[in-house]
Design an enzyme around this catalytic site. Structure first.
Site, PDB file in Angstrom:
ATOM      1  N   GLU A  78       0.826  -1.208   0.000  1.00 46.97           N
ATOM      2  CA  GLU A  78       0.000   0.000   0.000  1.00 46.97           C
ATOM      3  C   GLU A  78       0.866   1.268   0.000  1.00 46.97           C
ATOM      4  O   GLU A  78       1.822   1.375   0.759  1.00 46.97           O
ATOM      5  CB  GLU A  78      -0.934   0.009   1.218  1.00 46.97           C
ATOM      6  CG  GLU A  78      -1.927  -1.144   1.254  1.00 46.97           C
ATOM      7  CD  GLU A  78      -2.932  -1.103   0.110  1.00 46.97           C
ATOM      8  OE1 GLU A  78      -3.078  -0.038  -0.523  1.00 46.97           O
ATOM      9  OE2 GLU A  78      -3.558  -2.151  -0.157  1.00 46.97           O
ATOM     10  N   ARG A  88     -18.223  -1.493   5.690  1.00 52.34           N
ATOM     11  CA  ARG A  88     -19.315  -2.196   5.045  1.00 52.34           C
ATOM     12  C   ARG A  88     -19.846  -3.303   5.934  1.00 52.34           C
ATOM     13  O   ARG A  88     -21.027  -3.660   5.896  1.00 52.34           O
ATOM     14  CB  ARG A  88     -18.805  -2.789   3.724  1.00 52.34           C
ATOM     15  CG  ARG A  88     -19.826  -3.324   2.764  1.00 52.34           C
ATOM     16  CD  ARG A  88     -19.135  -3.864   1.510  1.00 52.34           C
ATOM     17  NE  ARG A  88     -18.002  -4.708   1.830  1.00 52.34           N
ATOM     18  CZ  ARG A  88     -18.074  -5.992   2.197  1.00 52.34           C
ATOM     19  NH1 ARG A  88     -19.234  -6.580   2.283  1.00 52.34           N
ATOM     20  NH2 ARG A  88     -16.983  -6.687   2.467  1.00 52.34           N
ATOM     21  N   CYS A 141      -8.024  -2.243   8.072  1.00 55.13           N
ATOM     22  CA  CYS A 141      -6.691  -2.251   7.462  1.00 55.13           C
ATOM     23  C   CYS A 141      -6.200  -0.825   7.230  1.00 55.13           C
ATOM     24  O   CYS A 141      -5.102  -0.453   7.641  1.00 55.13           O
ATOM     25  CB  CYS A 141      -6.712  -3.011   6.130  1.00 55.13           C
ATOM     26  SG  CYS A 141      -6.828  -4.798   6.329  1.00 55.13           S
ATOM     27  N   HIS A 165      -1.117  -5.798   1.757  1.00 59.49           N
ATOM     28  CA  HIS A 165      -2.322  -6.606   1.672  1.00 59.49           C
ATOM     29  C   HIS A 165      -1.992  -7.922   0.975  1.00 59.49           C
ATOM     30  O   HIS A 165      -1.310  -7.929  -0.049  1.00 59.49           O
ATOM     31  CB  HIS A 165      -3.422  -5.867   0.888  1.00 59.49           C
ATOM     32  CG  HIS A 165      -4.402  -5.154   1.771  1.00 59.49           C
ATOM     33  ND1 HIS A 165      -4.649  -3.801   1.686  1.00 59.49           N
ATOM     34  CD2 HIS A 165      -5.204  -5.625   2.763  1.00 59.49           C
ATOM     35  CE1 HIS A 165      -5.561  -3.466   2.587  1.00 59.49           C
ATOM     36  NE2 HIS A 165      -5.921  -4.553   3.251  1.00 59.49           N
TER      37      HIS A 165
END
Lengths: 214, 214, 214, 214
Positions: A78, A88, A141, A165
């Protein structure tokens, strides 16, 4: 040199989290550097607290947090964490922040301070599919990556920080829709190892660039 | 019991073919059955000829041909071969049949005679993503599967025949578009092993069903 | 109320850019607001200059830049632009910045100031697949979005700014690999229209929140 | 000339079936041919019975059945139907055949007798993403296509038969996972129209090839 690497516990109905499972496969020393492994909870806020305590205790030279990004086909390093959380699904303690900032006095975003491209390049050179990612999502995350970089920016400017990730482990996809990509845990672990080696190899340049001498 | 397993040589610009690479990793005996390994050329017509000679020589109880299906995410056991060849790219000798039948006097299609569902189930039970596929395409893979089943139907009705498509090996996808699924060769080989075990375990039922006694 | 909407000219070997093609389909007035349409070049730096001149000339209340994100399946409203450019291919004038910041004195990132979620919600409510995106990439699209938000932050704090990525237009995918998602231009244009309506409907709240009265 | 075109009613929890919705948009005459539209139930066995009655009544020159293949990105013209049914979900009357043949005395498979490649080519030439498919699955779609070709082979050798799978209509994917491809109903209908035109244009060649004179 000491490198701390963290992985989340399982979430979202998965029995395992390939992030921590892969970390467990790592040796305790890589390229001459001591590896400190730590599991962090998939819980907003708490993940960062556990991380902060670990950094205070171990005083590493670099910190790499690792999380699962189910659906991605390779290791993704990242580049950026954003000051935004929007869940979500609920985390492991039922928190589901919507449309919130992480730190009211934080920057809109922080870039990783580990050598993102060198990490990707070293994985690819060794046969591990890898790429730079420009979004860590808006779940725990990203929140942990943001918490890490916010902390380092304010209190530990000499410590490098980043986030990787990893895809689903192969076993996780047996009952998922046909087409869901995965990697074997052993390959994920290898990818983490090559990433760590890239951090070590680029450490000197980074230190020079920063004017630090540790 | 003797099981023949074939893999193609590399094609389409790839340096390796995971099909044969995985086969090379297999032991020479699986579940008490002798494993006969054979490489076949990615050439229309020739693949089938090499296969035919191998069957005549080794007289196996079952034949499993293996090919690469780049872009698929798991092991796929083919159910059906069709009497049709239509090549989007040339094979390794420059042949590119368009819109042609394989055998003028053959059936429109043949179903695999290995226990397709049991093979898939055994792979999945052991953590290998796998599914039944209903198309082996229209390139040399389908042509070889068709040639195999046509041959067995006419000359060796007591021999079981089937085809397994395997994903790209992980190393092949490093320079492919992000999102391309892959498996490690060791996992592909494990998948083949579990498939072969399913063939062996279901051999008796098949023999009974066919009224054969070999 | 006046809303400026920009689209890029074609790039990357495409004959058209669905971004600007869709904009051309928009009416000159939407929900009572005047729509100012502008084409911008797919060139690092120049896109932002053209945009800046347009804003100075037209003094809009909101600016929405639109670009193509080939491979995405729906309309994606971007949340964040990052201070980073890294081009995998050259732009339309041969520039290919690698690993560079956009503005040396800019923030690491800016969030869109248009109502991202409301725009997505309004498209979905009207049958247009849409989602929030947290990366606009590192090519000219992100650079233009960054340039826009940097400019508004410094010089036009009362103007809302945002970016929408649109999928390939259907015609563009005829010769692309099977599986490439697309939308018809008319649907893309409808999506832009519903997005603009959401900006208009949320304008008052935004103004109140900002303490502005225009 | 008379062409019959059928579409299924909704199934699998969907409110509409884009197959029949698109057919409803077709004119009653295409390229000088009369179009007979028919809805068929998504029920094993019954779909074929309704089709059979329709063919007896209308005596068309060609029959094209249309079904939904959610997840595909373009129009797919099916090449082959197999004598196999294996339902992952129940049909609209709760039937869920597993591992069964469709017709005990039927061929293993039948190829479509409409000009599959010409249909694909005509759609693509007109901007509609389209490809040849070599599997119609193992649900009611394949079963209806098989029933059609089995019937034509035995009783109506002068009637051409084929099957087209269409993607989700755009509206259906609003609540589906990001990445799910779709087409607008109007584009699906256009695709059907171009397919029908290809059938008409190739009718003479087909008749000559068959020695028929109708």
């Amino acid at each position: 040199m000491k490198i701390m690497i963290t992985g989340f516990d399982p979430f979202g109905g998965e029995a395992v989290n390939p992030a921590y499972e892969a970390i467990r496969l790592l040796p305790d020393e890589i390229g001459g550097a001591q590896i400190v492994k730590m599991e962090v909870p998939t819980v907003f806020g708490k993940a960062g607290e556990v991380l902060k305590a670990g950094i205070r205790e171990h005083q590493p030279d670099a910190v790499i947090c690792v999380g699962q990004a189910g659906g991605r086909s390779g290791m993704s390093v990242e580049k950026v964490a954003i000051n935004f959380q929007d869940a979500r699904i609920a985390d492991n303690e039922g928190n589901q922040p919507i449309d919130q900032v992480i730190e009211a006095d934080g920057q809109t975003a922080y870039f990783a301070t580990v050598p993102v491209k060198a990490m990707v390049a070293n994985m690819r050179a060794n046969g591990i599919p890898a790429f730079v990612s420009y979004t860590a999502g808006t779940f725990v995350c990203n929140e942990l990556m943001y918490a890490l970089l916010y902390l380092l920016d304010r209190s530990y400017p000499h410590i490098r920080g980043g986030f990787i990730h990893v895809p689903f482990a192969m076993e996780q996809t047996v009952d998922k829709p046909n087409g869901t990509p995965a990697m074997q845990l052993s390959a994920i672990a290898k990818g983490l190892e090559y990433s760590i080696l890239a951090v070590i190899e680029n450490q000197e340049d980074i230190s020079l660039a920063m004017g630090t001498t540790h």
